[in-house]
Motif scaffolding. Structure first.
Motif, short mmCIF file in Angstrom:
data_model
loop_
_atom_site.label_atom_id
_atom_site.label_comp_id
_atom_site.label_asym_id
_atom_site.label_seq_id
_atom_site.Cartn_x
_atom_site.Cartn_y
_atom_site.Cartn_z
N LYS A 70 0.87 -1.18 0.00
CA LYS A 70 0.00 0.00 0.00
C LYS A 70 0.91 1.22 0.00
N ILE A 71 0.48 2.26 -0.71
CA ILE A 71 1.20 3.52 -0.64
C ILE A 71 0.20 4.61 -0.28
N TYR A 72 0.52 5.29 0.80
CA TYR A 72 -0.29 6.43 1.25
C TYR A 72 0.38 7.66 0.64
N SER A 73 -0.40 8.39 -0.17
CA SER A 73 0.21 9.46 -0.95
C SER A 73 -0.78 10.60 -1.19
N THR A 74 -0.27 11.64 -1.85
CA THR A 74 -1.13 12.70 -2.37
C THR A 74 -0.75 12.89 -3.84
N PRO A 75 -1.68 13.41 -4.64
CA PRO A 75 -1.40 13.55 -6.08
C PRO A 75 -0.29 14.55 -6.41
N THR A 76 -0.03 15.50 -5.51
CA THR A 76 0.94 16.56 -5.83
C THR A 76 2.32 16.34 -5.22
N CYS A 77 2.49 15.26 -4.46
CA CYS A 77 3.76 15.00 -3.78
C CYS A 77 4.77 14.38 -4.76
N PRO A 78 5.89 15.09 -5.02
CA PRO A 78 6.86 14.55 -6.00
C PRO A 78 7.47 13.21 -5.58
N PHE A 79 7.72 13.02 -4.27
CA PHE A 79 8.30 11.73 -3.83
C PHE A 79 7.28 10.60 -3.93
N CYS A 80 5.99 10.94 -3.76
CA CYS A 80 4.93 9.94 -3.94
C CYS A 80 4.91 9.47 -5.40
N ILE A 81 5.00 10.43 -6.30
CA ILE A 81 5.00 10.13 -7.74
C ILE A 81 6.20 9.24 -8.08
N MET A 82 7.37 9.58 -7.52
CA MET A 82 8.57 8.78 -7.77
C MET A 82 8.42 7.37 -7.22
N ALA A 83 7.84 7.25 -6.02
CA ALA A 83 7.67 5.93 -5.40
C ALA A 83 6.72 5.07 -6.23
N LYS A 84 5.60 5.66 -6.67
CA LYS A 84 4.64 4.89 -7.48
C LYS A 84 5.25 4.49 -8.82
N LYS A 85 6.05 5.39 -9.43
CA LYS A 85 6.71 5.06 -10.68
C LYS A 85 7.69 3.90 -10.47
N PHE A 86 8.42 3.94 -9.36
CA PHE A 86 9.37 2.87 -9.04
C PHE A 86 8.64 1.53 -8.92
N LEU A 87 7.52 1.52 -8.21
CA LEU A 87 6.75 0.27 -8.06
C LEU A 87 6.24 -0.22 -9.41
N LYS A 88 5.69 0.70 -10.21
CA LYS A 88 5.18 0.32 -11.54
C LYS A 88 6.30 -0.21 -12.42
N ASP A 89 7.45 0.48 -12.41
CA ASP A 89 8.59 0.07 -13.24
C ASP A 89 9.08 -1.33 -12.87
N ASN A 90 8.85 -1.73 -11.61
CA ASN A 90 9.28 -3.06 -11.15
C ASN A 90 8.12 -4.06 -11.12
#
Length: 79
Positions: free
Chosen positions: A7-27
């Protein structure tokens, strides 16, 4: 195939959230994205679990990672 519950707790505007989700998707890691800017109950829940108000918070099989700590996430996911 990774069968850990993520699970990732995030907000749409958080740059580190975006990076974390991209990392998970890329893997190719499936994860539940919980938008704490819209879900106040989830926001309260994560503050209770971590004592933190910042995002992202990544939960992997009950293990909490505060922030986008790539190395810790990789270790927990056996990447």
């Amino acid at each position: 195939m990774n069968n850990k519950k993520v699970k990732i707790y995030s907000t749409p505007t958080c740059p580190f959230c975006i990076m974390a989700k991209k990392f998970l998707k890329d893997n190719n890691i499936e994860f539940e994205d919980i938008d704490v800017s819209r879900d106040k109950k989830a926001a309260e829940e994560i503050v209770m679990k971590t004592g933190q108000m910042g995002v992202p918070v990544v939960e992997i099989d009950g293990e909490i990672v505060i922030g986008f700590d790539r190395d810790k996430i990789k270790k927990l996911l056996n990447l």
